[in-house]
Design a protein around this motif. Structure first.
Motif, PDB file in Angstrom:
ATOM      1  N   LEU A 151       0.815  -1.228   0.000  1.00 56.60           N
ATOM      2  CA  LEU A 151       0.000   0.000   0.000  1.00 56.60           C
ATOM      3  C   LEU A 151       0.844   1.271   0.000  1.00 56.60           C
ATOM      4  O   LEU A 151       0.563   2.225  -0.726  1.00 56.60           O
ATOM      5  N   HIS A 196      -2.162 -11.483   7.095  1.00 56.37           N
ATOM      6  CA  HIS A 196      -0.705 -11.315   7.241  1.00 56.37           C
ATOM      7  C   HIS A 196      -0.338 -10.285   8.314  1.00 56.37           C
ATOM      8  O   HIS A 196       0.801 -10.223   8.748  1.00 56.37           O
ATOM      9  N   TYR A 197      -1.309  -9.459   8.756  1.00 53.33           N
ATOM     10  CA  TYR A 197      -1.025  -8.514   9.839  1.00 53.33           C
ATOM     11  C   TYR A 197      -0.904  -9.237  11.192  1.00 53.33           C
ATOM     12  O   TYR A 197      -0.308  -8.698  12.118  1.00 53.33           O
ATOM     13  N   ASP A 201      -7.826  -0.040   3.474  1.00 53.43           N
ATOM     14  CA  ASP A 201      -7.596  -0.859   2.284  1.00 53.43           C
ATOM     15  C   ASP A 201      -8.908  -1.458   1.789  1.00 53.43           C
ATOM     16  O   ASP A 201      -9.160  -1.514   0.577  1.00 53.43           O
ATOM     17  N   LEU A 217      -6.999 -13.452  -4.633  1.00 57.91           N
ATOM     18  CA  LEU A 217      -6.797 -14.808  -4.113  1.00 57.91           C
ATOM     19  C   LEU A 217      -7.807 -15.057  -2.992  1.00 57.91           C
ATOM     20  O   LEU A 217      -7.959 -14.235  -2.077  1.00 57.91           O
ATOM     21  N   ARG A 263     -10.751   1.186  -0.073  1.00 56.44           N
ATOM     22  CA  ARG A 263     -10.128   1.480  -1.367  1.00 56.44           C
ATOM     23  C   ARG A 263     -10.434   0.366  -2.383  1.00 56.44           C
ATOM     24  O   ARG A 263     -10.783   0.623  -3.534  1.00 56.44           O
ATOM     25  N   ASP A 282       2.509 -12.810   2.176  1.00 55.06           N
ATOM     26  CA  ASP A 282       2.788 -11.787   1.152  1.00 55.06           C
ATOM     27  C   ASP A 282       3.152 -12.457  -0.180  1.00 55.06           C
ATOM     28  O   ASP A 282       2.672 -12.063  -1.246  1.00 55.06           O
ATOM     29  N   LYS A 306     -12.442   0.338  -5.883  1.00 54.13           N
ATOM     30  CA  LYS A 306     -11.724  -0.034  -7.109  1.00 54.13           C
ATOM     31  C   LYS A 306     -12.403  -1.206  -7.837  1.00 54.13           C
ATOM     32  O   LYS A 306     -12.577  -1.180  -9.041  1.00 54.13           O
ATOM     33  N   TYR A 307     -12.800  -2.247  -7.065  1.00 56.54           N
ATOM     34  CA  TYR A 307     -13.278  -3.474  -7.706  1.00 56.54           C
ATOM     35  C   TYR A 307     -14.792  -3.679  -7.665  1.00 56.54           C
ATOM     36  O   TYR A 307     -15.305  -4.585  -8.338  1.00 56.54           O
ATOM     37  N   GLU A 317       2.693 -10.149  11.638  1.00 54.15           N
ATOM     38  CA  GLU A 317       3.433  -8.877  11.722  1.00 54.15           C
ATOM     39  C   GLU A 317       3.334  -8.331  13.158  1.00 54.15           C
ATOM     40  O   GLU A 317       4.327  -7.887  13.742  1.00 54.15           O
ATOM     41  N   TYR A 351      10.588   2.894  15.723  1.00 52.39           N
ATOM     42  CA  TYR A 351      10.748   1.486  15.372  1.00 52.39           C
ATOM     43  C   TYR A 351      11.974   0.866  16.071  1.00 52.39           C
ATOM     44  O   TYR A 351      12.018  -0.326  16.338  1.00 52.39           O
ATOM     45  N   ARG A 363      -5.310   0.521   8.763  1.00 53.25           N
ATOM     46  CA  ARG A 363      -4.898   0.218   7.390  1.00 53.25           C
ATOM     47  C   ARG A 363      -5.819  -0.820   6.748  1.00 53.25           C
ATOM     48  O   ARG A 363      -6.185  -0.700   5.582  1.00 53.25           O
ATOM     49  N   ARG A 415      -0.671 -13.644  -8.536  1.00 53.11           N
ATOM     50  CA  ARG A 415      -0.861 -12.608  -9.563  1.00 53.11           C
ATOM     51  C   ARG A 415       0.186 -12.732 -10.662  1.00 53.11           C
ATOM     52  O   ARG A 415      -0.133 -12.610 -11.840  1.00 53.11           O
TER      53      ARG A 415
HETATM   54  P1  NDP Z   1      -0.958  -5.667   1.539  1.00 50.23           P
HETATM   55  O1  NDP Z   1       0.033  -6.732   1.415  1.00 50.23           O
HETATM   56  O2  NDP Z   1      -2.059  -5.874   2.538  1.00 50.23           O
HETATM   57  O3  NDP Z   1      -1.566  -5.382   0.146  1.00 50.23           O
HETATM   58  C1  NDP Z   1      -2.844  -4.849   0.016  1.00 50.23           C
HETATM   59  C2  NDP Z   1      -3.187  -4.851  -1.445  1.00 50.23           C
HETATM   60  O4  NDP Z   1      -3.151  -6.193  -1.955  1.00 50.23           O
HETATM   61  C3  NDP Z   1      -4.576  -4.369  -1.707  1.00 50.23           C
HETATM   62  O5  NDP Z   1      -4.628  -2.968  -1.762  1.00 50.23           O
HETATM   63  C4  NDP Z   1      -4.846  -5.002  -3.055  1.00 50.23           C
HETATM   64  O6  NDP Z   1      -4.112  -4.240  -4.025  1.00 50.23           O
HETATM   65  C5  NDP Z   1      -4.165  -6.347  -2.945  1.00 50.23           C
HETATM   66  N1  NDP Z   1      -5.045  -7.398  -2.456  1.00 50.23           N
HETATM   67  C6  NDP Z   1      -5.938  -7.336  -1.461  1.00 50.23           C
HETATM   68  N2  NDP Z   1      -6.542  -8.526  -1.280  1.00 50.23           N
HETATM   69  C7  NDP Z   1      -6.020  -9.349  -2.185  1.00 50.23           C
HETATM   70  C8  NDP Z   1      -6.241 -10.720  -2.506  1.00 50.23           C
HETATM   71  N3  NDP Z   1      -7.130 -11.464  -1.852  1.00 50.23           N
HETATM   72  N4  NDP Z   1      -5.517 -11.263  -3.497  1.00 50.23           N
HETATM   73  C9  NDP Z   1      -4.620 -10.534  -4.183  1.00 50.23           C
HETATM   74  N5  NDP Z   1      -4.351  -9.223  -3.923  1.00 50.23           N
HETATM   75  C10 NDP Z   1      -5.054  -8.645  -2.939  1.00 50.23           C
HETATM   76  O7  NDP Z   1      -0.205  -4.288   1.802  1.00 50.23           O
HETATM   77  P2  NDP Z   1       0.466  -3.694   3.073  1.00 50.23           P
HETATM   78  O8  NDP Z   1       1.267  -2.579   2.549  1.00 50.23           O
HETATM   79  O9  NDP Z   1      -0.495  -3.370   4.149  1.00 50.23           O
HETATM   80  O10 NDP Z   1       1.426  -4.832   3.643  1.00 50.23           O
HETATM   81  C11 NDP Z   1       2.617  -5.234   3.010  1.00 50.23           C
HETATM   82  C12 NDP Z   1       3.557  -5.822   4.057  1.00 50.23           C
HETATM   83  O11 NDP Z   1       4.103  -4.777   4.875  1.00 50.23           O
HETATM   84  C13 NDP Z   1       2.896  -6.815   5.003  1.00 50.23           C
HETATM   85  O12 NDP Z   1       3.788  -7.837   5.281  1.00 50.23           O
HETATM   86  C14 NDP Z   1       2.645  -5.994   6.241  1.00 50.23           C
HETATM   87  O13 NDP Z   1       2.575  -6.831   7.360  1.00 50.23           O
HETATM   88  C15 NDP Z   1       3.864  -5.077   6.236  1.00 50.23           C
HETATM   89  N6  NDP Z   1       3.628  -3.802   6.915  1.00 50.23           N
HETATM   90  C16 NDP Z   1       4.478  -3.415   7.914  1.00 50.23           C
HETATM   91  C17 NDP Z   1       4.313  -2.214   8.549  1.00 50.23           C
HETATM   92  C18 NDP Z   1       5.253  -1.776   9.611  1.00 50.23           C
HETATM   93  O14 NDP Z   1       5.273  -0.584   9.924  1.00 50.23           O
HETATM   94  N7  NDP Z   1       6.030  -2.666  10.199  1.00 50.23           N
HETATM   95  C19 NDP Z   1       3.202  -1.295   8.177  1.00 50.23           C
HETATM   96  C20 NDP Z   1       2.386  -1.804   7.112  1.00 50.23           C
HETATM   97  C21 NDP Z   1       2.588  -3.001   6.518  1.00 50.23           C
HETATM   98  P3  NDP Z   1      -4.532  -4.146  -5.592  1.00 50.23           P
HETATM   99  O15 NDP Z   1      -4.977  -2.744  -5.783  1.00 50.23           O
HETATM  100  O16 NDP Z   1      -3.256  -4.459  -6.314  1.00 50.23           O
HETATM  101  O17 NDP Z   1      -5.599  -5.163  -5.813  1.00 50.23           O
END
Ligand code: NDP
Length: 455
Positions: A275, A387-388, A427, A375, A430, A335, A434-435, A391, A298, A423, A342
């Protein structure tokens, strides 16, 4: 001569030599949002976060992480005496770091990677040399410390001053990027609303470039995340110097954070589909956050252990590390699952079976209709942001060695919980926009936002 200068300026700002090929400045669009999102939230955060970042350091270093001790004993005179100023050594460290990471990003070999298509139909390009940069950086730091060229003690003593300097530099960069976004955007993805404060906070450009470099990749991955890893290494080195060795508590915390950040660079290409990179524009929220909030907040769990003498029972340290490694793996696997599905158009396996997917259509601002796969099985079938969970588990685990007697080391974990809950909500909104019907169908199949059975 003037023409040459105009070409160099155009290239530096937008990556295009010919000024006539520059994308036009963004048009003003009305912002439809509540007063809280328009100005109260951004203003509140911009006023609160710089002092909070500094307080976190002050309480950790001067009050052993105890908020109660701080509240009981602080006076205005003492507070003023403890606030560090910006310093020349801090500026030198910062400039050296930017130059070093910029050179590694530019010159270390690595494939180029095209990120996801943006709402305006552009495709940003990144360089995949994160693992090599991580290895070179950490080797250089270790050799530098061993040879006495780098002093972890000096970093410790000037860390407050470094944070203040980072604060000022980040603010100046935010102002510059806001101006550049309005006048000389690098792509057609720049957005300008009728609310300046909101734009400054949220950012104007999605993928700004400077001197041909992708600013988001440089700041996000190389200055900030790499900086976090470097800080943890140097805080550990200072503890070893101070106490003649590393405590088990520091070993557990530092090894988990280091492994997590190494994983980050192994997975760097995946990060370009997250994101922060895909959707969040580069304003105060990201730019200041990456420059100042990440080192200040952090790194707190490691910072709070540096001077501690109490240690962990070996079995507990071992269990924390094992739990942390499992969390890192689950987070990575989740992740990777969605990206692999995709990238292969669903022609892969998820948990040993053909993945279940939903085709989701959407239209970009250039009017082109596109399709993505959602997915529905594997981790993405448990909850929409499962996945959160690992995390957050990881963040609580690497804080646990700091114990429960002080509140401040837990600041990062609590902050991350709030961030990720918000978040997941953002998300969802959003993706629903979008979809449309495809997202509704996904929500019906997978009703939980983060924790299956709970929320
Ligand atoms: P995500 O990995 O949650 O990605 C979200 C995007 O994935 C959505 O906007 C959508 O994008 C797509 N998506 C949603 N559902 C699906 C699905 N079922 N199948 C396929 N695609 C899907 O993004 P984050 O940025 O939140 O997280 C990324 C990593 O970063 C994670 O490991 C998270 O834990 C980590 N993180 C760590 C932070 C920290 O400060 N330590 C803060 C935030 C995240 P699209 O428009 O392409 O469909």
């Amino acid at each position: 001569m003037m023409q040459l200068l105009a070409m160099v300026f155009s290239w530096a700002m937008t990556g295009r030599l010919d000024p006539s090929e520059r994308p036009p400045p963004p048009a003003v669009t009305p912002l439809e949002a509540s007063a809280v999102r328009r100005w109260a939230g951004p203003l509140g955060l911009m006023l609160a976060t710089p002092p909070l970042a500094l307080l976190a350091w002050m309480i950790t270093v001067h009050f052993d992480g105890s908020v109660t001790d701080f509240a009981r004993s602080i006076t205005w005179e003492r507070f003023v005496a403890l606030v560090p100023g910006p310093s020349v050594p801090a500026v030198r460290v910062l400039l050296g770091w930017v130059l070093f990471q910029g050179l590694l990003l530019k010159f270390l070999p690595g494939e180029s990677f095209k990120g996801p298509v943006t709402p305006a139909g552009n495709q940003p390009e990144y360089k995949l040399n994160g693992v090599a940069a991580w290895l070179v950086t950490h080797l250089a730091l270790l050799v530098g410390v061993r040879l006495g060229v780098l002093s972890p003690r000096t970093l410790w003593e000037h860390f407050g001053s470094l944070l203040v300097t980072l604060n000022l530099v980040a603010l100046a960069l935010c102002v510059f990027l806001y101006w550049k976004g309005l006048r000389y955007p690098s792509t057609t993805d720049a957005v300008r609303t009728d609310h300046r404060l909101f734009d400054f906070f949220q950012g104007v450009e999605l993928h700004p470039t400077l001197f041909g470099m992708n600013v988001k990749q440089l700041v996000h991955c190389r200055l900030s995340m790499m900086g976090w890893s470097a800080l943890v290494l140097l805080f550990s080195a200072y503890q070893a110097e101070l106490h003649g060795g590393l405590s088990r508590a520091m070993t557990a915390t530092a090894s988990l954070i280091t492994l997590y950040l190494f994983k980050f660079f192994v997975w760097e290409a995946g990060y370009f589909t997250s994101l922060d990179i895909m959707h969040d524009r580069f304003g105060y929220y990201l730019c200041w956050g990456l420059f100042t909030w990440v080192p200040a907040v952090y790194a707190l769990p490691a910072l709070s252990l540096v001077e501690r003498r109490e240690d962990l029972h070996p079995v507990l340290a071992f269990l924390i590390v094992v739990g942390g490694v499992v969390s890192i793996w689950v987070n990575y696997a989740a992740d990777a699952q969605r990206q692999r599905v995709r990238a292969t158009q669903g022609n892969t396996t998820v948990w040993g079976q053909r993945p279940e997917v939903l085709p989701a259509r959407y239209t970009t601002a250039d009017g082109v209709e596109r399709e993505n796969l959602l997915l529905v099985s594997g981790f993405w079938g448990l909850a929409r942001h499962f996945h959160y969970v690992p995390e957050l588990t990881l963040a609580y685990l690497w804080t646990a060695p700091a114990g429960f007697s002080r509140a401040l080391p837990w600041f990062y974990a609590v902050y991350l919980t709030i961030l990720l809950v918000d978040r997941a909500r953002r998300d969802d909104q959003r993706c629903a926009k979008k979809y449309g019907p495809a997202w509704e169908a996904y929500c019906q199949r997978v009703p939980w936002k983060i924790l299956p059975g709970v929320w």
